[in-house]
Enzyme design. Sequence first.
Site, mmCIF file in Angstrom:
data_model
loop_
_atom_site.group_PDB
_atom_site.id
_atom_site.type_symbol
_atom_site.label_atom_id
_atom_site.label_comp_id
_atom_site.label_asym_id
_atom_site.label_seq_id
_atom_site.Cartn_x
_atom_site.Cartn_y
_atom_site.Cartn_z
ATOM 1 N N GLY A 161 0.838 -1.193 0.000
ATOM 2 C CA GLY A 161 0.000 0.000 0.000
ATOM 3 C C GLY A 161 0.867 1.236 0.000
ATOM 4 C CD GLN A 175 3.358 5.822 2.616
ATOM 5 O OE1 GLN A 175 2.374 5.301 2.090
ATOM 6 N NE2 GLN A 175 4.321 5.105 3.163
ATOM 7 C CB CYS A 187 5.111 2.074 7.224
ATOM 8 S SG CYS A 187 4.647 3.600 6.399
ATOM 9 C CG LEU A 188 6.718 1.122 1.176
ATOM 10 C CD1 LEU A 188 6.110 1.482 -0.176
ATOM 11 C CD2 LEU A 188 7.855 0.130 1.008
ATOM 12 C CG HIS A 240 -0.684 1.305 7.280
ATOM 13 N ND1 HIS A 240 0.272 0.768 8.114
ATOM 14 C CD2 HIS A 240 -0.025 2.171 6.475
ATOM 15 C CE1 HIS A 240 1.452 1.307 7.820
ATOM 16 N NE2 HIS A 240 1.305 2.144 6.824
ATOM 17 C CD GLU A 241 -1.152 2.437 2.729
ATOM 18 O OE1 GLU A 241 -0.695 3.583 2.635
ATOM 19 O OE2 GLU A 241 -0.439 1.449 3.004
ATOM 20 C CG HIS A 255 0.278 6.895 5.413
ATOM 21 N ND1 HIS A 255 1.413 7.347 6.040
ATOM 22 C CD2 HIS A 255 0.481 5.570 5.188
ATOM 23 C CE1 HIS A 255 2.264 6.333 6.185
ATOM 24 N NE2 HIS A 255 1.727 5.235 5.683
HETATM 25 ZN ZN ZN Z 1 2.535 3.340 5.649
#
Ligand code: ZN
Length: 153
Positions: free
Chosen positions: A43, A48, A85-86, A127-128, A131
């Site tokens: 995701g 991000q 998470c990236l 989660h997304e 963000h």
């Molecule tokens: Zn993330």
Amino acid sequence: MLDIKKIGNPILRKKSIEIELTDEVRDFINEMKETMYQADGIGLAAPQVGRNERIVVIDVGAGFIALINPKITKRKGTASFSEGCLSVPNFMAKVKRSKEISVEALDENGKKINIDADGMLACCIQHEIDHLNGILFVDKISLLDKIKRKFKK
Ligand code: ZN
């Protein structure tokens, strides 16, 4: 591939705004998709990659989904998965979230969609969407878990 912002970058802490789907936004969604796959993520949210707009892309292994201006309309139960998470490299932790959710959004073609999700997909969507509200999964780990982690090392 777009540049992925890391924890500490203020853009990850800003609330994102709702957007209208244009050709430019559609191109951006494609770039997000490529970036997510190249980074081996499941995701990715627009902040991000440097834009505070309410766009997320997801693929937990069941196909690609783009969600524009997503809203969670229903929640049921609780579940926790080990998340990464990236934007937070080399860190994983279990996070408590809703087990089942319903989400309303537009897809990349501007079509209104409703998704009922549970398990990993429900967790990833939450989660997304976090963000988009400036929240990182590390904010959701309890102090107790953080202390336990420290002592394990
Ligand atoms: Zn993330």
